[in-house]
Write a protein that holds these residues in place. Structure first.
Motif, PDB file in Angstrom:
ATOM      1  N   UNK A 303       1.315  10.459  32.175  1.00  0.00           N
ATOM      2  CA  UNK A 303       0.123   9.745  31.722  1.00  0.00           C
ATOM      3  C   UNK A 303      -0.952  10.709  31.236  1.00  0.00           C
ATOM      4  N   UNK A 304      -0.688  11.990  31.390  1.00  0.00           N
ATOM      5  CA  UNK A 304      -1.648  12.986  30.887  1.00  0.00           C
ATOM      6  C   UNK A 304      -2.823  13.229  31.816  1.00  0.00           C
ATOM      7  N   UNK A 305      -2.683  12.832  33.089  1.00  0.00           N
ATOM      8  CA  UNK A 305      -3.826  12.964  33.993  1.00  0.00           C
ATOM      9  C   UNK A 305      -3.799  14.226  34.849  1.00  0.00           C
ATOM     10  N   UNK A 306      -2.700  14.934  34.788  1.00  0.00           N
ATOM     11  CA  UNK A 306      -2.627  16.170  35.571  1.00  0.00           C
ATOM     12  C   UNK A 306      -1.724  17.139  34.799  1.00  0.00           C
ATOM     13  N   UNK A 307      -2.061  18.422  34.877  1.00  0.00           N
ATOM     14  CA  UNK A 307      -1.214  19.432  34.245  1.00  0.00           C
ATOM     15  C   UNK A 307      -0.403  20.118  35.331  1.00  0.00           C
ATOM     16  N   UNK A 308       0.888  20.251  35.090  1.00  0.00           N
ATOM     17  CA  UNK A 308       1.755  20.937  36.046  1.00  0.00           C
ATOM     18  C   UNK A 308       2.164  22.270  35.440  1.00  0.00           C
ATOM     19  N   UNK A 309       1.937  23.334  36.173  1.00  0.00           N
ATOM     20  CA  UNK A 309       2.280  24.674  35.674  1.00  0.00           C
ATOM     21  C   UNK A 309       3.232  25.339  36.665  1.00  0.00           C
TER      22      UNK A 309
END
Lengths: 479, 319
Positions: A303-309
């Motif tokens: 949903x584009x609400x968190x970035x996972x790196x």
């Protein structure tokens, strides 16, 4: 692989030291053995006291071991470093473009640069990500590229670690320890600092935050927990970054947004630097048995609400099968010649490759493309004629399953032992940070050293240790 | 702050404080054991010590017979006793590792050093059991020092933020519990009437109580009088100057909770509960406590203190 004459970075015994190492050589000569021994003991004491240990799974009492630290620093000149830096930047850029392409337009497959099955049947390929773009098209935010040296000129990339590479805490702590134990030697060199790595990492993670106001972004480090072998590093990084170290159970997802449980109630999380493998991130999407992950996390990510790196699905770029194509990827995506060489790799899937390999089985190491840990492997120079013939039959039956590489003589560096100073094989893992704005590489990296005489295996699980890595200004002749 | 972090900080502090208290209890009990006794004079010192450590029932279940060697082993190195010194220090380090980012380097080093030393003690203990008195004394000294190092490094190096206040809450709630338990085990010795019936053994019992909370010297500075049992009760319950007294602990608990509320801008049940307990202690007098029954007073206090601990857990979402 014994018997291969290796390049020594200080210079061979009996010959004058290379200019770069002259001061180190003199220091090793002048320092009494007892003093070196006491420095070694102090170093071990410091590591144990700070608690820099790595855990061993399922072994409760022996649960914490120290990775041996060798006090003699490993030197690389600035000029050499600049070349490495340019090559690393280029390589990681291409890997990120490759990942965008693999989960997007698939140009690379359509134009037959890489055989489709290498990707589509790759265990780290994540069909869930098809048609998805990582924020800012960055997938491998943190990459650790393993590099070996074989002579005065040549560096080769041995492996691309693009999932959750570890070891950066050793790069930083090794420096702290050397500065404290060898202040004079350190002062005599002009060593590029590494201690801005946490700031660079923070800037990198902030740059990919989904929120408009990035300075407000909440960043966390996600760890599998106390019993993970790299737990020390996870807590170390969280501490240096000044962000919370969370476990899966500290997070929850509501309305496709990720929150952490704090003493003041739920708090929104924007960027997750995860040190948990894809498989365990979200039991709703991947391994349903996982208790390390967060149900709904992938939904929030999509949903584009968190970035996972690093992004989910990055593993496909960190694979033996893909490795041999990285130079092609660089040419394809960047229209540039690769600045860093791969170890020459012969693919038996290609008729020319197959012919070359079969003719030189006594000189090559042959590996299964999806094998690991030394299984399904032939070390040509060490095998008997019968073994080679047997293996040749296997290769002919399924050529696509095999690649071959020449046996490499990793360079050596001096290391300090009770019995004196002796050369040992080393590699280097620099850490490449890719953000929305730029690629950052702190000058240095983790030097791993095979402490057993003659050994080429630098892994900590097999008697490997670490060294501090100094990127030093080129030395002018003083005397 | 993560709720889990707060939880770990709280229990880490409790574990370190408890280790210290158990070490002191053993020390005080050993001194009583050294006293010359007439034939047939059984003092039940180790029963008292185990009770004060909240470990009597589980000990009897595990060992049946009560003697010094077993009791000391149970309180120090026995892994099957959840409150043994060993387990306290081990749990403290596990909690510490889980929240390293919330600890200063000094505090972590204090915890880790204590643990490394513990491993050495355990290793040598494995080869020479039972521990001789000299080795035991050395061990107990080390435990007290570990706790001092921990407390001191927290006090000197931690930011005065939520991490610090949860640490303080852990220390003072544990300390209040310890002092109250000690009083509970020995209350019969502290009643005003005891002076007449007590022999010299009682006197040393009183002094042992003071020693267990490191207050033997403090007593004389406060009262400038020979040791009298009701004054001991006064010292340990109502003397603000005495850092292990119930009122002093509650002063600190109250302050820590107020600081949390001020920083968060939110005050809740925990703050109200602590304030009420503090106020009750401030209003109390020893006469009134003895009239209502010392035993009843202490039992009620232990319960109230435990309730505060769980209220904090609920309010700050540990549970």
């Amino acid at each position: 692989m014994a018997g291969v004459a290796a390049f020594d970075e200080m210079g061979r015994e009996g010959e004058p030291a290379r200019a770069l190492y002259r001061k180190v050589a003199r220091w090793l000569e002048e320092t009494p053995a007892e003093l070196l021994a006491s420095r070694r003991a102090q170093a071990e004491y410091m590591f144990r006291r700070i608690g820099i240990t790595f855990g061993v799974y399922g072994d409760k009492d022996a649960a914490e071991r120290l990775i041996p630290f060798d006090i003699v620093p490993r030197l690389i000149s600035r000029a050499e470093w600049r070349k490495l830096e340019a090559g690393l930047t280029q390589r990681v850029k291409a890997l990120n473009m490759f990942l965008t392409d693999v989960y997007g337009a698939r140009r690379i497959l359509n134009e037959s640069i890489i055989p489709p099955e290498l990707i589509l049947r790759n265990p780290f390929y994540r069909p869930e990500m098809i048609g998805r773009r990582a924020p800012h098209d960055i997938w491998a935010h943190i990459a650790g590229i393993d590099i070996v040296r074989v002579d005065d000129e040549s560096f080769y990339v041995l492996e691309d670690n693009a999932r959750t590479p570890s070891g950066v805490s050793y790069m930083l702590e090794n420096r702290e320890v050397t500065m404290r134990l060898l202040p004079d030697l350190f002062a005599r060199h002009s060593v590029a600092p590494v201690d801005d790595y946490p700031d660079e990492l923070l800037a990198c993670l902030r740059s990919v935050a989904p929120r408009q106001d990035r300075s407000e972004a909440t960043i966390v480090v996600l760890t599998p927990g106390l019993y993970n072998s790299a737990y020390y590093e996870h807590s170390f990084l969280a501490d240096k970054l000044g962000v919370e170290l969370v476990e899966g159970r500290d997070l929850f997802v509501e309305d496709d947004q990720v929150f952490m449980r704090t003493t003041l109630g739920p708090r929104r999380v924007d960027v997750i630097y995860r040190r948990v493998d894809d498989d365990f991130l979200d039991p709703l999407v991947f391994n349903p048995q996982s208790v390390l992950g967060v149900p709904g996390l992938i939904g929030a990510y999509l949903a584009g609400n968190v970035t996972i790196a690093n992004a989910v699905g990055t593993g496909v770029a960190d694979d033996k099968a893909i490795y041999s194509y990285v130079p092609d990827l660089i040419r394809f995506y960047l229209s540039e010649e690769p600045l860093l060489k791969n170890v020459p790799t012969y693919r038996c899937r290609e008729p020319d490759g197959l012919k070359y390999v079969l003719e030189r089985l006594d000189q090559l190491v042959v590996k299964e493309v999806n094998g690991s840990g030394g299984y399904g492997m032939l070390v040509g120079p060490h095998a008997t004629q019968a073994q080679r013939e047997q293996f040749a039959a296997k290769i002919k039956a399924d050529p696509a399953n095999y690649i071959a590489q020449p046996t490499l003589a990793l360079s050596t560096c001096p290391a300090s032992f009770d019995k004196g100073v002796a050369p040992r094989h080393v590699d280097l893992r620099p850490f490449v940070l890719s953000g929305a704005d730029s690629v950052r590489i702190v000058p240095g990296g983790l030097t791993r050293v095979a402490l057993k005489e003659g050994s080429l295996v630098v892994n900590s699980s097999q008697g490997g240790g670490t060294k501090d890595t100094w990127i030093v200004d080129d030395i002018e002749d003083e005397d | 702050m993560l709720a889990r972090t707060a939880d770990n900080l709280f229990w880490l502090a409790r574990a370190m404080e408890r280790a210290d208290y158990i070490a002191r209890t053993i020390e005080a009990t050993l001194r009583l054991e050294y006293l010359p006794k007439t034939e047939g004079e059984k003092t039940g010192e180790w029963e008292g010590a185990l009770n004060a450590a909240g470990a009597y029932d589980s000990f009897i279940e595990a060992h049946g017979d009560l003697d010094e060697e077993n009791a000391v082993e149970y309180l120090t190195f026995d892994r099957s006793n959840p409150s043994s010194i060993c387990n306290c220090l081990e749990n403290a380090r596990t909690a510490g590792r889980a929240v390293r980012t919330a600890l200063t380097a000094e505090t972590w080093t204090a915890i880790n050093d204590a643990w490394l030393e513990l491993k050495r003690f355990e290793a040598s203990h494995r080869f020479s059991r039972p521990m001789d008195r000299v080795a035991l004394t050395r061990f107990l000294d080390y435990v007290k020092k570990a706790s001092l190092d921990f407390d001191g490094s927290c006090y000197r190096t931690m930011l005065r933020n939520d991490a610090y206040w949860f640490n303080r809450l852990g220390i003072f709630i544990e300390r209040a519990d310890n002092t109250a338990r000690l009083l509970d085990v020995k209350y019969h010795l502290l009643l005003p009437s005891t002076e007449q019936i007590g022999g010299s053994l009682d006197y040393f019992q009183w002094v042992a109580i003071l020693r267990a909370v490191s207050a033997a010297t403090a007593y004389h500075w406060v009262y400038r009088d020979r040791v009298k049992p009701w004054l001991i009760a006064d010292l340990l319950i109502l003397k603000r100057a005495m850092p292990r007294s119930l009122i002093s602990c509650y002063e600190s608990i109250d302050r820590a909770l107020d600081s949390l509320a001020r920083d968060d801008g939110r005050s809740g049940l925990a703050q109200r509960h602590a304030r009420a307990m503090h106020a009750r202690l401030e209003r109390a007098s020893m006469t009134q406590i003895f009239q209502g029954g010392l035993h009843e007073f202490i039992t009620a206090f232990i319960e109230d203190n435990a309730r505060l601990s769980s209220t904090i857990s609920e309010q700050y979402l540990f549970t």
